[in-house]
Design an enzyme around this catalytic site. Structure first.
Site, PDB file in Angstrom:
ATOM      1  N   CYS A 149      -4.777  -2.353   2.582  1.00 40.22           N
ATOM      2  CA  CYS A 149      -5.321  -1.299   3.189  1.00 40.22           C
ATOM      3  C   CYS A 149      -5.715  -1.908   4.820  1.00 40.22           C
ATOM      4  O   CYS A 149      -6.098  -2.932   4.925  1.00 40.22           O
ATOM      5  CB  CYS A 149      -7.009  -1.458   2.484  1.00 40.22           C
ATOM      6  SG  CYS A 149      -8.330  -0.635   3.572  1.00 40.22           S
TER       7      CYS A 149
ATOM      8  N   ARG B 214     -11.834   2.939  -1.940  1.00 41.37           N
ATOM      9  CA  ARG B 214     -12.875   4.078  -2.586  1.00 41.37           C
ATOM     10  C   ARG B 214     -11.644   5.674  -2.711  1.00 41.37           C
ATOM     11  O   ARG B 214     -10.770   5.020  -2.171  1.00 41.37           O
ATOM     12  CB  ARG B 214     -14.080   4.439  -1.649  1.00 41.37           C
ATOM     13  CG  ARG B 214     -13.410   5.200  -0.211  1.00 41.37           C
ATOM     14  CD  ARG B 214     -14.059   6.186   0.206  1.00 41.37           C
ATOM     15  NE  ARG B 214     -13.501   6.248   2.137  1.00 41.37           N
ATOM     16  CZ  ARG B 214     -14.172   6.979   2.365  1.00 41.37           C
ATOM     17  NH1 ARG B 214     -15.446   8.134   2.884  1.00 41.37           N
ATOM     18  NH2 ARG B 214     -13.682   8.015   3.930  1.00 41.37           N
TER      19      ARG B 214
ATOM     20  N   ASN C 169       0.844  -1.256   0.058  1.00 45.62           N
ATOM     21  CA  ASN C 169      -0.330  -0.462   0.150  1.00 45.62           C
ATOM     22  C   ASN C 169       0.852   0.751   0.322  1.00 45.62           C
ATOM     23  O   ASN C 169       1.764   1.841   0.969  1.00 45.62           O
ATOM     24  CB  ASN C 169      -0.585   0.343   0.973  1.00 45.62           C
ATOM     25  CG  ASN C 169      -2.257   0.920   1.424  1.00 45.62           C
ATOM     26  OD1 ASN C 169      -2.936   1.141   2.445  1.00 45.62           O
ATOM     27  ND2 ASN C 169      -2.103   1.271   0.500  1.00 45.62           N
TER      28      ASN C 169
ATOM     29  N   ASN D  67     -14.785   1.273   1.479  1.00 43.71           N
ATOM     30  CA  ASN D  67     -14.183   0.681   1.006  1.00 43.71           C
ATOM     31  C   ASN D  67     -14.761  -0.634   0.973  1.00 43.71           C
ATOM     32  O   ASN D  67     -15.308  -1.359   2.441  1.00 43.71           O
ATOM     33  CB  ASN D  67     -12.832   0.217   1.479  1.00 43.71           C
ATOM     34  CG  ASN D  67     -12.239   1.703   1.914  1.00 43.71           C
ATOM     35  OD1 ASN D  67     -11.717   2.336   1.074  1.00 43.71           O
ATOM     36  ND2 ASN D  67     -12.572   2.759   3.277  1.00 43.71           N
TER      37      ASN D  67
ATOM     38  N   CYS E 204      -6.079   6.175   7.444  1.00 41.81           N
ATOM     39  CA  CYS E 204      -5.644   5.193   6.465  1.00 41.81           C
ATOM     40  C   CYS E 204      -4.520   4.070   7.659  1.00 41.81           C
ATOM     41  O   CYS E 204      -3.404   5.179   8.236  1.00 41.81           O
ATOM     42  CB  CYS E 204      -4.630   5.003   5.424  1.00 41.81           C
ATOM     43  SG  CYS E 204      -3.662   4.874   4.246  1.00 41.81           S
ATOM     44  N   GLY E 205      -4.992   2.760   8.559  1.00 41.04           N
ATOM     45  CA  GLY E 205      -3.929   1.833   8.945  1.00 41.04           C
ATOM     46  C   GLY E 205      -2.772   1.961   8.264  1.00 41.04           C
ATOM     47  O   GLY E 205      -2.215   2.620   9.452  1.00 41.04           O
ATOM     48  N   ASN E 206      -2.177   1.544   7.258  1.00 44.34           N
ATOM     49  CA  ASN E 206      -0.884   1.697   6.877  1.00 44.34           C
ATOM     50  C   ASN E 206      -0.276   2.391   6.261  1.00 44.34           C
ATOM     51  O   ASN E 206       0.848   2.761   6.546  1.00 44.34           O
ATOM     52  CB  ASN E 206      -1.132   0.505   5.305  1.00 44.34           C
ATOM     53  CG  ASN E 206      -1.206  -1.093   5.247  1.00 44.34           C
ATOM     54  OD1 ASN E 206      -1.010  -1.343   6.008  1.00 44.34           O
ATOM     55  ND2 ASN E 206      -2.086  -1.552   4.576  1.00 44.34           N
TER      56      ASN E 206
ATOM     57  N   THR F 257      -7.262  -0.878   7.188  1.00 46.40           N
ATOM     58  CA  THR F 257      -8.030   0.017   8.033  1.00 46.40           C
ATOM     59  C   THR F 257      -9.072  -0.889   7.652  1.00 46.40           C
ATOM     60  O   THR F 257     -10.019  -2.066   8.167  1.00 46.40           O
ATOM     61  CB  THR F 257      -8.838   1.251   8.120  1.00 46.40           C
ATOM     62  OG1 THR F 257      -9.012   1.336   6.663  1.00 46.40           O
ATOM     63  CG2 THR F 257      -8.239   2.070   8.762  1.00 46.40           C
TER      64      THR F 257
END
Length: 288
Positions: free
Chosen positions: A220, A212, A11, A188, A81-83, A222
């Site tokens: 991804c 999205r 990502n 998403n 955005c977790g990553n 999250t």
């Protein structure tokens, strides 16, 4: 314009240092930077700005110095955005903008403050506990797939594939259809199947995702948290550890009574300068 390129399990992001919030970042410029043929190429842009210097972060500047100004590849905003948060923290530490300490490092996002811990190559971020609260459906290539609606600070629809539908066979070159009444700001969509047991985990899921604003991505964060929450629910558990395999690698999701930890590698691969005037014409008018 200085930039750094980084990724978390594939990502990938363009990071723009802008400590004092002076860069005129526009949707057109973001889209041009993320263009994989005429720009640098990325799933999104992370502007590195002090929380006190950005209107979306100023209210939480007393809790954390840095604000992660995250934009999707199409130039739209995303709440979280977790990553991206994991790569953002790697950048702060590697550039000396933050100093590692025994306590977790706080970062402001549009979904609130997240905390991060770093152990070698692994960066873990603590986010809100995913809330699985409804059901809906996605349509894809003639299929209608029922899924769980999950809030991780941003919206997700997690669809467990029925028997006979192969994860690798899904065509994610076009966006899945969804119910706009349930997801008025888009969603998403994660597609998952169960994996073989993994040591020291309570569940194992294989996932692909259509984000999205960014289309299909290799990972991804999250989305992995949303998948972890659904996998634990389906296993009859409220908390636990889930291994989530994405096309870009593996992340580990740990759901506790009041939060969710996302762990995995975060890598910075390049740094340099770009010429905004060489980007597509719509972006060149806003070089900052």
């Amino acid at each position: 314009m200085e930039f750094t390129k980084g990724h978390g399990t594939g990502n990938d992001f363009v990071l723009l240092p802008d400590p004092d919030g002076q860069l005129d970042l526009t949707p057109e410029l973001v889209a041009a930077l993320c263009d994989r043929r005429r720009g640098i190429g990325a799933d999104g842009v992370l502007r590195v700005v002090r929380a006190a210097k950005h209107p979306d972060g100023a209210g939480l500047a007393g809790e954390a110095e840095w604000f992660m100004d995250y934009w999707n590849a199409d130039g739209s905003f995303a709440e979280m955005c977790g990553n991206g948060a994991r790569v953002f923290v790697r950048y702060l530490l590697d550039t000396g903008l933050a100093t590692p300490a025994g306590a977790a490092l706080p970062v402001v996002t549009r979904a609130g403050v997240v905390r991060a811990l770093v152990e070698g190559d692994v960066v873990s971020v603590e986010m809100r506990r995913p809330q699985v609260y409804d059901s809906s459906a996605a349509t894809l290539g003639g299929l209608t797939l029922t899924g769980a609606v999950v809030d991780v600070g941003n919206p997700h629809l997690v669809c467990v594939l029925p028997a006979g539908v192969e994860l690798s066979a899904l065509d994610l070159t076009t966006a899945p259809g969804f119910d706009p009444e349930v997801f008025p700001s888009g969603v998403n969509v994660e597609f998952i199947v169960a994996g073989d047991p993994v040591d020291a985990t309570d569940a194992h899921s294989l996932m692909r995702v259509y984000e999205r604003g960014s289309a299909e991505t290799l990972s991804c964060g999250t989305g992995a948290c949303a998948v972890g929450a659904v996998a634990l629910r389906d296993a009859g558990r409220d908390t636990g550890v889930v291994a989530v395999d994405v096309p870009g690698g593996r992340v580990t999701v740990t759901v506790t009574a009041d939060s969710c930890w996302l762990s995995g590698p975060a890598v910075l691969v390049a740094t340099g300068e770009l010429d905004p005037t060489a980007l597509p014409r719509a972006a060149a008018a806003h070089p900052g």
